[in-house]
Scaffold this motif. Structure first.
Motif, PDB file in Angstrom:
ATOM      1  N   GLU A  53      -8.950  69.128  33.667  1.00  0.00           N
ATOM      2  CA  GLU A  53      -9.445  69.174  35.044  1.00  0.00           C
ATOM      3  C   GLU A  53     -10.041  67.834  35.462  1.00  0.00           C
ATOM      4  N   CYS A  54     -10.863  67.249  34.600  1.00  0.00           N
ATOM      5  CA  CYS A  54     -11.481  65.963  34.938  1.00  0.00           C
ATOM      6  C   CYS A  54     -10.432  64.855  34.977  1.00  0.00           C
ATOM      7  N   LEU A  55      -9.464  64.901  34.079  1.00  0.00           N
ATOM      8  CA  LEU A  55      -8.400  63.896  34.094  1.00  0.00           C
ATOM      9  C   LEU A  55      -7.605  63.974  35.384  1.00  0.00           C
ATOM     10  N   GLN A  56      -7.224  65.190  35.790  1.00  0.00           N
ATOM     11  CA  GLN A  56      -6.464  65.354  37.030  1.00  0.00           C
ATOM     12  C   GLN A  56      -7.270  64.904  38.240  1.00  0.00           C
ATOM     13  N   ALA A  57      -8.557  65.204  38.253  1.00  0.00           N
ATOM     14  CA  ALA A  57      -9.411  64.789  39.371  1.00  0.00           C
ATOM     15  C   ALA A  57      -9.511  63.268  39.430  1.00  0.00           C
ATOM     16  N   ALA A  58      -9.640  62.621  38.287  1.00  0.00           N
ATOM     17  CA  ALA A  58      -9.745  61.157  38.254  1.00  0.00           C
ATOM     18  C   ALA A  58      -8.449  60.507  38.727  1.00  0.00           C
ATOM     19  N   VAL A  59      -7.308  61.050  38.313  1.00  0.00           N
ATOM     20  CA  VAL A  59      -6.016  60.503  38.743  1.00  0.00           C
ATOM     21  C   VAL A  59      -5.837  60.730  40.244  1.00  0.00           C
ATOM     22  N   ARG A  60      -6.165  61.928  40.713  1.00  0.00           N
ATOM     23  CA  ARG A  60      -6.013  62.256  42.139  1.00  0.00           C
ATOM     24  C   ARG A  60      -6.899  61.361  43.011  1.00  0.00           C
ATOM     25  N   ARG A  61      -8.115  61.069  42.545  1.00  0.00           N
ATOM     26  CA  ARG A  61      -9.052  60.236  43.310  1.00  0.00           C
ATOM     27  C   ARG A  61      -8.816  58.743  43.117  1.00  0.00           C
ATOM     28  N   ARG A  62      -7.858  58.390  42.251  1.00  0.00           N
ATOM     29  CA  ARG A  62      -7.586  56.981  41.917  1.00  0.00           C
ATOM     30  C   ARG A  62      -8.849  56.305  41.390  1.00  0.00           C
ATOM     31  N   ALA A  63      -9.557  57.002  40.525  1.00  0.00           N
ATOM     32  CA  ALA A  63     -10.841  56.523  40.027  1.00  0.00           C
ATOM     33  C   ALA A  63     -10.699  55.482  38.929  1.00  0.00           C
ATOM     34  N   PHE A  64      -9.628  55.557  38.121  1.00  0.00           N
ATOM     35  CA  PHE A  64      -9.502  54.619  37.001  1.00  0.00           C
ATOM     36  C   PHE A  64      -9.343  53.167  37.446  1.00  0.00           C
ATOM     37  N   PRO A  65      -8.445  52.849  38.373  1.00  0.00           N
ATOM     38  CA  PRO A  65      -8.354  51.435  38.785  1.00  0.00           C
ATOM     39  C   PRO A  65      -9.660  50.896  39.361  1.00  0.00           C
ATOM     40  N   ARG A  66     -10.383  51.744  40.078  1.00  0.00           N
ATOM     41  CA  ARG A  66     -11.664  51.314  40.645  1.00  0.00           C
ATOM     42  C   ARG A  66     -12.701  51.091  39.550  1.00  0.00           C
ATOM     43  N   ALA A  67     -12.835  52.054  38.662  1.00  0.00           N
ATOM     44  CA  ALA A  67     -13.852  51.963  37.608  1.00  0.00           C
ATOM     45  C   ALA A  67     -13.564  50.838  36.626  1.00  0.00           C
ATOM     46  N   LEU A  68     -12.285  50.591  36.371  1.00  0.00           N
ATOM     47  CA  LEU A  68     -11.911  49.574  35.399  1.00  0.00           C
ATOM     48  C   LEU A  68     -11.585  48.230  36.048  1.00  0.00           C
ATOM     49  N   ARG A  69     -11.769  48.169  37.360  1.00  0.00           N
ATOM     50  CA  ARG A  69     -11.533  46.944  38.130  1.00  0.00           C
ATOM     51  C   ARG A  69     -10.134  46.375  37.891  1.00  0.00           C
ATOM     52  N   SER A  70      -9.152  47.231  38.031  1.00  0.00           N
ATOM     53  CA  SER A  70      -7.757  46.846  37.836  1.00  0.00           C
ATOM     54  C   SER A  70      -7.053  46.852  39.190  1.00  0.00           C
ATOM     55  N   SER A  71      -6.317  45.795  39.465  1.00  0.00           N
ATOM     56  CA  SER A  71      -5.605  45.719  40.738  1.00  0.00           C
ATOM     57  C   SER A  71      -4.172  46.227  40.603  1.00  0.00           C
ATOM     58  N   THR A  72      -3.751  46.577  39.403  1.00  0.00           N
ATOM     59  CA  THR A  72      -2.391  47.075  39.184  1.00  0.00           C
ATOM     60  C   THR A  72      -2.442  48.557  38.834  1.00  0.00           C
ATOM     61  N   PRO A  73      -1.354  49.293  39.097  1.00  0.00           N
ATOM     62  CA  PRO A  73      -1.306  50.711  38.703  1.00  0.00           C
ATOM     63  C   PRO A  73      -1.399  50.832  37.182  1.00  0.00           C
ATOM     64  N   LEU A  74      -2.043  51.892  36.712  1.00  0.00           N
ATOM     65  CA  LEU A  74      -2.257  52.087  35.283  1.00  0.00           C
ATOM     66  C   LEU A  74      -1.463  53.295  34.787  1.00  0.00           C
ATOM     67  N   GLU A  75      -0.816  53.140  33.654  1.00  0.00           N
ATOM     68  CA  GLU A  75      -0.048  54.216  33.028  1.00  0.00           C
ATOM     69  C   GLU A  75      -1.013  55.191  32.367  1.00  0.00           C
ATOM     70  N   THR A  76      -0.884  56.471  32.657  1.00  0.00           N
ATOM     71  CA  THR A  76      -1.813  57.473  32.132  1.00  0.00           C
ATOM     72  C   THR A  76      -1.249  58.262  30.955  1.00  0.00           C
ATOM     73  N   GLY A  77      -0.034  57.983  30.535  1.00  0.00           N
ATOM     74  CA  GLY A  77       0.639  58.761  29.485  1.00  0.00           C
ATOM     75  C   GLY A  77      -0.152  58.921  28.198  1.00  0.00           C
ATOM     76  N   PRO A  78      -0.586  57.828  27.536  1.00  0.00           N
ATOM     77  CA  PRO A  78      -1.332  57.989  26.275  1.00  0.00           C
ATOM     78  C   PRO A  78      -2.636  58.771  26.449  1.00  0.00           C
ATOM     79  N   LEU A  79      -3.308  58.576  27.564  1.00  0.00           N
ATOM     80  CA  LEU A  79      -4.555  59.294  27.814  1.00  0.00           C
ATOM     81  C   LEU A  79      -4.280  60.782  28.021  1.00  0.00           C
ATOM     82  N   GLU A  80      -3.257  61.116  28.808  1.00  0.00           N
ATOM     83  CA  GLU A  80      -2.909  62.521  29.033  1.00  0.00           C
ATOM     84  C   GLU A  80      -2.560  63.211  27.719  1.00  0.00           C
ATOM     85  N   ALA A  81      -1.786  62.533  26.867  1.00  0.00           N
ATOM     86  CA  ALA A  81      -1.410  63.117  25.578  1.00  0.00           C
ATOM     87  C   ALA A  81      -2.648  63.369  24.719  1.00  0.00           C
TER      88      ALA A  81
END
Length: 88
Positions: A53-81
């Motif tokens: 639930e938290c992973l889906q919410a973070a992906v939906r809110r685009r929270a990872f690029p903001r929190a990690l200060r990344s300007s490029t899209p991030l692959e979520t595959g290893p984290l989801e697994a």
């Protein structure tokens, strides 16, 4: 009562504060999100409850690029697994 010496972080998915022992640290490695359960990998990290639930919410809110200060899209595959292995 909570231990005052225990660091507290905010989950990027649900935005609730929790002790670091309850959260999974996530870092960027090779253009993708990598789980860091031992909290030892170098670089900026984001904290996440290890639930689908938290992973889906973070992906939906685009929270990872903001929190990690990344300007490029991030692959979520290893984290989801990793999260799905923990939930099962």
């Amino acid at each position: 009562m909570a231990d005052p010496s225990m660091p507290v972080r905010t989950c990027v998915g649900c935005r609730r504060r929790a002790p670091v022992t309850e959260l999974l640290r996530v870092v960027v490695r090779g253009g993708g999100l990598t789980p860091d359960p031992r909290r030892r990998l170098p670089g900026r990290g984001a904290s996440l409850h290890p639930t689908a639930e938290c992973l889906q919410a973070a992906v939906r809110r685009r929270a990872f690029p903001r929190a990690l200060r990344s300007s490029t899209p991030l692959e979520t595959g290893p984290l989801e697994a990793h999260v799905l292995r923990q939930v099962s």
